[in-house]
Design an enzyme around this catalytic site. Structure first.
Site, short mmCIF file in Angstrom:
data_model
loop_
_atom_site.label_atom_id
_atom_site.label_comp_id
_atom_site.label_asym_id
_atom_site.label_seq_id
_atom_site.Cartn_x
_atom_site.Cartn_y
_atom_site.Cartn_z
N ASP A 105 0.88 -1.17 0.00
CA ASP A 105 0.00 0.00 0.00
C ASP A 105 0.92 1.22 0.00
O ASP A 105 2.11 1.11 0.31
CB ASP A 105 -0.88 -0.03 1.25
CG ASP A 105 -1.66 1.25 1.45
OD1 ASP A 105 -2.37 1.67 0.52
OD2 ASP A 105 -1.53 1.86 2.53
N ASP A 123 -0.25 5.15 0.89
CA ASP A 123 -0.56 6.13 1.94
C ASP A 123 -0.63 5.47 3.31
O ASP A 123 -1.41 4.54 3.53
CB ASP A 123 -1.89 6.82 1.64
CG ASP A 123 -1.79 7.78 0.48
OD1 ASP A 123 -1.17 8.84 0.65
OD2 ASP A 123 -2.30 7.46 -0.61
#
Length: 222
Positions: A8, A10
């Site tokens: 991922d 953020d």
């Protein structure tokens, strides 16, 4: 055998999430509204469809706010806070170790491609990833598994040959739905949230040696 890591962006590679919450929380305070973490968590790791912090004061509370001025103020505050942030501990070492071990690397993010690639370039990390899948590539972002399914297909690996690195419940749900083992490295904000899906929890990647992750049986908790 683990052949790929899917990150991922953020909150995972760099903690953008805490800065966003603080920026919105402070902006809400200026209008006499308390933005709780429970309320804000609805948009962490996913789209703004369930809760849009830019629009809530205007559309739900009917406050007379200049939409563009509000957005600009929040983004300026976020940018100022992000100047203090660095790549999260262990990320760089994992990327280096994965490259040396011949593992494939991808990013699967619910954010827009422009945002993700801009920051990866600034952090000098983009060249590590052979695949980047973002909100621009899918019909549904996390917690839907589409981002992870696309990343797996592009990498040419199966779900049991990959590990997802996430920070949020929505991200972990997406990984679980795609059948991928998920290592959660929660940050200041997501560490307070409830994770109700199978995952492996760490405070940061430095808590788990890279070789242990790819060579030993994967352990999950709920």
């Amino acid at each position: 055998m683990i052949k790929a890591l899917v990150f991922d962006f953020d909150g995972t590679i760099i903690d953008t999430e805490t800065a966003w919450y603080i920026a919105f929380r402070d902006a809400y305070k200026e209008h006499g509204v308390n933005l709780t973490l429970e309320m804000y968590s609805q948009c962490i790791g996913t789209s703004l469809k369930t809760f849009n912090p830019y629009e809530y004061l205007i559309t739900d509370l009917n406050l007379p706010i200049d939409r563009e001025a509000f957005r600009e103020s929040v983004q300026l505050q976020h940018a100022a806070l992000m100047n203090k942030e660095q790549v999260r501990p262990g990320i760089q070492n994992y990327l280096e170790a994965a490259r040396e071990a011949g593992l494939k690397l991808a990013v699967a993010s619910s954010s827009k491609r422009e945002w993700v690639e801009q920051h990866l370039e600034q952090l000098k990390l983009k060249d590590y990833f052979e695949v980047i899948r973002t909100a621009d590539d899918v019909a549904h972002v996390k917690p839907d598994p589409e981002l992870y399914n696309q990343a797996l297909e592009a990498l040419g690996v199966t779900a049991d040959e990959a590990v997802a690195i996430e920070d949020s419940p929505n991200g972990a749900r997406a990984a679980a739905a795609a059948g991928i083992h998920c290592v959660v490295i929660s940050n200041t904000i997501t560490g307070t949230l409830n994770f109700d899906m199978p995952h492996q929890r760490l405070s940061c990647l430095t808590d788990l040696e890279f070789n242990e992750l790819i060579s030993k049986p994967l352990v999950t908790t709920v």
